[in-house]
Write a protein that holds these residues in place. Structure first.
Motif, PDB file in Angstrom:
ATOM      1  N   VAL A  28       0.845  -1.210   0.000  1.00 63.16           N
ATOM      2  CA  VAL A  28       0.000   0.000   0.000  1.00 63.16           C
ATOM      3  C   VAL A  28       0.871   1.248   0.000  1.00 63.16           C
ATOM      4  N   GLU A  29       1.954   1.236   0.795  1.00 63.44           N
ATOM      5  CA  GLU A  29       2.861   2.392   0.818  1.00 63.44           C
ATOM      6  C   GLU A  29       3.478   2.625  -0.555  1.00 63.44           C
ATOM      7  N   GLU A  30       3.852   1.532  -1.220  1.00 57.65           N
ATOM      8  CA  GLU A  30       4.439   1.648  -2.563  1.00 57.65           C
ATOM      9  C   GLU A  30       3.426   2.243  -3.542  1.00 57.65           C
ATOM     10  N   ILE A  31       2.174   1.805  -3.477  1.00 54.99           N
ATOM     11  CA  ILE A  31       1.122   2.335  -4.361  1.00 54.99           C
ATOM     12  C   ILE A  31       0.918   3.824  -4.105  1.00 54.99           C
ATOM     13  N   ILE A  32       0.908   4.225  -2.818  1.00 50.47           N
ATOM     14  CA  ILE A  32       0.726   5.643  -2.474  1.00 50.47           C
ATOM     15  C   ILE A  32       1.878   6.483  -3.023  1.00 50.47           C
ATOM     16  N   LEU A  33       3.105   5.984  -2.896  1.00 47.46           N
ATOM     17  CA  LEU A  33       4.261   6.733  -3.399  1.00 47.46           C
ATOM     18  C   LEU A  33       4.217   6.855  -4.925  1.00 47.46           C
ATOM     19  N   HIS A  34       3.778   5.811  -5.622  1.00 48.18           N
ATOM     20  CA  HIS A  34       3.613   5.902  -7.075  1.00 48.18           C
ATOM     21  C   HIS A  34       2.561   6.950  -7.423  1.00 48.18           C
ATOM     22  N   ALA A  35       1.452   6.950  -6.669  1.00 48.60           N
ATOM     23  CA  ALA A  35       0.380   7.914  -6.918  1.00 48.60           C
ATOM     24  C   ALA A  35       0.876   9.342  -6.701  1.00 48.60           C
ATOM     25  N   ILE A  36       1.622   9.567  -5.638  1.00 47.99           N
ATOM     26  CA  ILE A  36       2.190  10.891  -5.346  1.00 47.99           C
ATOM     27  C   ILE A  36       3.113  11.333  -6.483  1.00 47.99           C
ATOM     28  N   ASN A  37       3.969  10.429  -6.911  1.00 52.72           N
ATOM     29  CA  ASN A  37       4.922  10.740  -7.981  1.00 52.72           C
ATOM     30  C   ASN A  37       4.192  11.132  -9.266  1.00 52.72           C
ATOM     31  N   ASP A  38       3.093  10.453  -9.546  1.00 46.75           N
ATOM     32  CA  ASP A  38       2.331  10.715 -10.764  1.00 46.75           C
ATOM     33  C   ASP A  38       1.481  11.986 -10.653  1.00 46.75           C
ATOM     34  N   LEU A  39       1.051  12.292  -9.471  1.00 42.15           N
ATOM     35  CA  LEU A  39       0.092  13.376  -9.252  1.00 42.15           C
ATOM     36  C   LEU A  39       0.750  14.738  -9.026  1.00 42.15           C
ATOM     37  N   VAL A  40       1.785  14.740  -8.218  1.00 40.74           N
ATOM     38  CA  VAL A  40       2.304  16.009  -7.693  1.00 40.74           C
ATOM     39  C   VAL A  40       3.231  16.691  -8.699  1.00 40.74           C
TER      40      VAL A  40
END
Length: 197
Positions: A142-154
């Motif tokens: 879950v942490e890895e998915i969140i970090l991918h989402a942050i990288n893609d979003l921010v």
């Protein structure tokens, strides 16, 4: 920790009251615990049995409890001093910080058993504790998915809502059912763990 307290406001008598928070607690849940609470727990994943054990009915009035209670009383009175010595003086290897706090009582009891001729229990529990510590030093799925989402979003500059992160997370996993149990509070806690504000 022993002696730990929290203050909470009592609206009935309009006073702040001190509550002692040290206690052994067992929590049963079908969903993952919130990350901060999880770091204070020893997790045991349980599966439903497919054998006849699933038909066993044990109530608080069952005769089976009395012999267990008798053996536990005898164990406490005869072994507590030696277990306390182990607890206070034994070095449990690479375990430290919260992992040592959580596992030290169980490891002390297991080492007592080993020193009294019961083989394998101490090594098994120590291995579990070390594996759990290793997992806490790595990131979860879950942490890895969140970090991918942050990288893609921010992008540089701008503000982002946790709900935006949650929507973006669906792009990085096929297991959408797993994300259903992840709420905004959990995502916020994980983001704080990695230094996001």
């Amino acid at each position: 920790k022993k002696g730990g307290t929290v203050n909470r406001w009592n609206a009935d008598n309009k006073k702040a009251e001190r509550h002692y928070v040290f206690a052994p607690v067992a929590i049963a849940a079908i969903n993952p615990l919130e990350p901060t609470l999880l770091t204070r727990c020893i997790s045991i994943v349980m599966l439903k049995t497919i054998t006849d054990k699933g038909k066993t009915k044990i109530t608080d009035r069952s005769w089976k409890w009395q012999p267990i209670r008798d053996m536990l009383y005898h164990f406490i009175f005869s072994a507590s001093k030696e277990i306390q010595e182990i607890y206070e003086h034994e070095d449990f290897g690479t375990l430290n910080c919260r992992q040592l706090e959580k596992w030290q009582p169980l490891l002390s009891i297991a080492l007592y058993f080993q020193r009294n001729g019961v083989e394998g229990v101490y090594e098994s529990i120590k291995k579990l504790a070390e594996e759990e510590q290793e997992e806490t030093y790595s990131i979860t799925e879950v942490e890895e998915i969140i970090l991918h989402a942050i990288n893609d979003l921010v992008k540089i500059g701008g503000e982002y809502l946790i709900s935006d992160v949650k929507k973006k997370m669906t792009n990085f996993t096929d297991d959408l059912m797993a994300l259903e149990h992840i709420n905004n509070k959990t995502i916020g806690s994980i983001l704080r763990k990695f230094g996001f504000r």
